[in-house]
Structure formats: C-alpha cells, structure tokens
Design a protein around this motif. Structure first.
Motif, mmCIF file in Angstrom:
data_model
loop_
_atom_site.group_PDB
_atom_site.id
_atom_site.type_symbol
_atom_site.label_atom_id
_atom_site.label_comp_id
_atom_site.label_asym_id
_atom_site.label_seq_id
_atom_site.Cartn_x
_atom_site.Cartn_y
_atom_site.Cartn_z
ATOM 1 N N UNK A 49 0.589 -1.271 -0.100
ATOM 2 C CA UNK A 49 0.060 -0.158 0.016
ATOM 3 C C UNK A 49 0.671 1.109 -0.230
ATOM 4 N N UNK A 50 2.134 1.124 -0.310
ATOM 5 C CA UNK A 50 3.028 2.431 -0.198
ATOM 6 C C UNK A 50 2.360 3.643 -1.120
ATOM 7 N N UNK A 51 2.574 4.681 -0.687
ATOM 8 C CA UNK A 51 2.306 5.816 -1.333
ATOM 9 C C UNK A 51 3.565 6.628 -1.731
ATOM 10 N N UNK A 52 3.567 7.267 -2.969
ATOM 11 C CA UNK A 52 4.557 8.556 -3.251
ATOM 12 C C UNK A 52 3.803 9.604 -2.812
ATOM 13 N N UNK A 53 4.148 9.985 -1.416
ATOM 14 C CA UNK A 53 3.573 10.950 -0.855
ATOM 15 C C UNK A 53 4.256 12.603 -1.347
ATOM 16 N N UNK A 54 5.629 12.752 -1.998
ATOM 17 C CA UNK A 54 6.055 13.873 -2.352
ATOM 18 C C UNK A 54 7.032 13.677 -3.444
ATOM 19 N N UNK A 55 7.036 14.530 -4.427
ATOM 20 C CA UNK A 55 8.378 14.457 -5.147
ATOM 21 C C UNK A 55 8.743 16.171 -5.214
ATOM 22 N N UNK A 56 10.069 16.112 -4.841
ATOM 23 C CA UNK A 56 10.593 17.513 -4.727
ATOM 24 C C UNK A 56 11.888 17.706 -5.712
ATOM 25 N N UNK A 57 11.949 18.712 -6.244
ATOM 26 C CA UNK A 57 13.118 19.084 -7.097
ATOM 27 C C UNK A 57 13.767 20.416 -6.532
ATOM 28 N N UNK A 58 15.267 20.235 -6.499
ATOM 29 C CA UNK A 58 15.996 21.415 -5.845
ATOM 30 C C UNK A 58 17.146 21.647 -6.483
ATOM 31 N N UNK A 59 17.710 22.699 -6.393
ATOM 32 C CA UNK A 59 19.029 23.275 -6.979
ATOM 33 C C UNK A 59 19.850 23.535 -5.674
ATOM 34 N N UNK A 60 20.987 23.287 -5.424
ATOM 35 C CA UNK A 60 21.656 23.195 -4.295
ATOM 36 C C UNK A 60 23.045 23.951 -4.811
ATOM 37 N N UNK A 61 23.513 24.832 -4.040
ATOM 38 C CA UNK A 61 24.784 25.411 -4.260
ATOM 39 C C UNK A 61 25.442 25.575 -2.665
ATOM 40 N N UNK A 62 26.771 25.086 -2.545
ATOM 41 C CA UNK A 62 27.453 25.028 -1.520
ATOM 42 C C UNK A 62 28.870 24.938 -1.579
#
Length: 179
Positions: A49-62
C-alpha cells in the motif's frame, strides 16, 4: 540489469555508478508499465500500500570541505511505507504518471541526482539511492541502498588517480605510459 548501456536512459556520468537518474528509472519502467513496482530497502520489500507522498526538485549551491564551490540538482521522491486498503504494489505506469505530473507543474531536471526518502510514518525518514530496476517474477524490483556521505575533494582526487592508473602502466606490464 535491463539497460545494457546506461547512456540509453540518460544516466549521467557520475562518480558513483550506484546512483540512477529519474530518466534512467523511467526509461526502464516504460517497457514494463503494467508490472508491479516494488522497492526494496533494509533487506525487505516496501509494503503493497505504499504511497509516493511527495516529489521535490531542488538546486543546491554549497562549499565542500575543501572550500570548493559545488552546485547540483537533485530530485527527492518520498515513499510512505504503509499497507492500506488491501492494495497491491502500484504498477510502474502509475509511478511514471506521478513523476510526469510533477514534471508538468514543477519541472524536473531528468539528469539530476535521485534520492528516495522512505519512512513508515513512525521511524525517521531515511535517505536512499536507487539502482536500475530488474524484472523478477513478473515485478519491477528497484533496490534502494542508504545514501552515504562523501568528501567531494577526496572523490575528485580518487577519480583522477583512477584515470591516471588506467592510462599509465609500466614497461613490464606492456601498457603504454601516458605523458
């Protein structure tokens, strides 16, 4: 493995070949749309019964530990490991449709680093990376392994050493020496 040539599905050249991009994953899933998609982590299969609860896209600078600037894109797919309503594992096409909807609304860099966040809602969320899927007993299996920390300056140095070692030999081993 299903993909004989990782570049066929957009897998970018990375220091760690264990990482797969969302493009590579979707490329394999496209050929197996109706098969159940089963993720494996911590030595077991995710619950049906798993769910895909969120899909996030990010750009990172470090800045890395050597004070070098770093920049990358990353996609996070959050999986909620639950068993609800006597459901079966979702078909590969459903997972692909979810990613497609996110691409329409958020935009995804399909060559970005892919990270899975997994929790059962009780234990803390854990970070995983995925390998290319395999077809096992009529299901699409995706193995998730813990995402390790790394030292980017050390990783770059090791990659340079690997390239130098692959190029240069000794007179006794018959390999040509570069340089």
């Amino acid at each position: 493995m299903l993909a004989p040539d990782n570049t066929e599905f957009g897998l970018q050249a990375m220091l760690d070949p264990a990482d797969v991009t969302i493009d590579a994953l979707l490329g394999v899933l496209a050929a197996h749309k109706e098969k159940p998609l089963v993720f494996f982590y911590d030595g077991r299969a995710i619950q049906p019964g798993y769910h895909v609860t969120e899909v996030k896209a990010g750009r990172f600078a470090a800045l890395d530990c050597g004070a070098n600037p770093e920049a990358w894109s990353e996609i996070f797919v959050q999986l909620w490991d639950v068993n609800e309503d006597d459901r079966a594992h979702m078909p590969a096409a459903r997972f692909s449709a979810i990613i497609g909807k996110v691409t329409e609304h958020v935009g995804l860099d399909h060559s970005a680093k892919l990270t899975f966040e997994v929790s059962d809602g009780v234990r803390p969320m854990q970070l995983y990376r995925a390998t290319l899927p395999e077809i096992v007993a009529g299901s699409v299996h995706v193995e998730l392994s813990p995402r390790p920390a790394s030292c980017k300056p050390r990783d770059r140095w090791l990659e340079e050493q690997r390239k130098v070692g692959a190029c240069c030999g000794t007179e006794s081993d018959g390999k040509p020496c570069c340089g």
